[in-house]
Structure formats: C-alpha cells, structure tokens
Design a protein around this motif. Structure first.
Motif, PDB file in Angstrom:
ATOM      1  N   GLU A  72       0.848  -1.297  -0.134  1.00 31.84           N
ATOM      2  CA  GLU A  72       0.017  -0.064  -0.145  1.00 31.84           C
ATOM      3  C   GLU A  72       1.113   1.219   0.170  1.00 31.84           C
ATOM      4  N   GLU A 115       2.209   1.852  -3.442  1.00 34.51           N
ATOM      5  CA  GLU A 115       1.182   2.218  -4.154  1.00 34.51           C
ATOM      6  C   GLU A 115       0.822   3.797  -3.961  1.00 34.51           C
ATOM      7  N   SER A 116       0.820   4.021  -2.753  1.00 39.14           N
ATOM      8  CA  SER A 116       0.569   5.474  -2.450  1.00 39.14           C
ATOM      9  C   SER A 116       1.616   6.539  -2.926  1.00 39.14           C
ATOM     10  N   GLU A 140       1.037   7.062  -6.571  1.00 37.00           N
ATOM     11  CA  GLU A 140       0.111   7.870  -6.886  1.00 37.00           C
ATOM     12  C   GLU A 140       0.425   9.270  -6.502  1.00 37.00           C
TER      13      GLU A 140
END
Length: 138
Positions: free
Chosen positions: A84, A87-88, A91
């Motif tokens: 996560e 992924e963050s 982004e």
C-alpha cells in the motif's frame, strides 16, 4: 493435495498411538520404577506413559503451530502495508508530475543579505521561535 496428505498422516499417527497404548496396558507392562515430572510421581504402564508422551507432543505441536500462524500473519500484514505504501507513493508521484505540467514555475524571491552571515548549523535554528503575529496582536 497437501491437506489430504496431512489428514492421512494424522489419521495414521492416531491409529499408531491407539495401537501402542492398547498393546501396552496389561499388568505385564507395568513400569518397574516410578519417576516424577514437576513433582508428580508417575507409576503406571508403558501404554499410559506412551499416551502421556503423545499428549505432550500434541500440545507442543499446537504451540509451534500458533507461533507459526502468528509469524505468518505478521509477515502478511507487513507485506500488505509495504504494498500500500508503494502504491501511495506512485500515486503521489503521478499527482506531482501532473501538477508540475499544469502549473507555471514559481519564482523564488532572492534573499537580501544584511552583511551578517549565519553559520550552517546553529542551536537557534532548532529552538522554537515566538510567533510574530501573536506579538503584533498585543
């Protein structure tokens, strides 16, 4: 497949344990001397001793299984968190690239020099400075 194999091995172990206990419960198989574990004196047959050994093994196996399950769960949770986080970060990098494309570059003001030079490191930079707006409000 592994689950079925594990069940077959478990059933075979239970059958061997029951057969070992049943075959060694007669008076002929009495222990010749008693022994003690944690101040509990045991004087029985070899079958009873074998049964107690099986129970101790099962309890030990359950303990090892709980430790393994806890470590596995902790590892999986850490992997999920790291995934996560990656992924963050991806982004955020994409958003920053988009903002950089749409925004005009901001020019930073040129600092004026007063002739006095501060050192690169000083304690005063680490200390909290009083808020100027609070002083102006008084």
């Amino acid at each position: 497949m592994l689950i079925i194999l594990g069940l077959v091995v478990a059933v075979a172990a239970v059958a061997a344990g029951v057969a070992g206990v049943a075959a060694n419960t007669s008076d002929v198989n009495r222990l010749t001397s008693d022994f003690s574990v944690f101040d509990y004196h045991f004087a029985g047959t070899t079958g009873e001793l074998f049964l107690i050994g099986i129970l101790v093994g099962v309890v030990g196996g359950l303990g090892v299984g709980l430790v393994s399950a806890g470590a596995w769960r902790s590892t999986r949770r850490g992997l999920t968190t790291r995934r996560e986080l990656r992924e963050s970060r991806r982004e955020m990098a994409a958003v920053q690239r988009d903002l950089a494309k749409t925004k005009e570059p901001v020019k930073k003001p040129v600092p004026t020099t007063t002739g006095k030079r501060e050192s690169a490191w000083s304690v005063s930079r680490l200390l909290r400075k009083p808020d100027k707006s609070a002083a102006a409000a008084k």
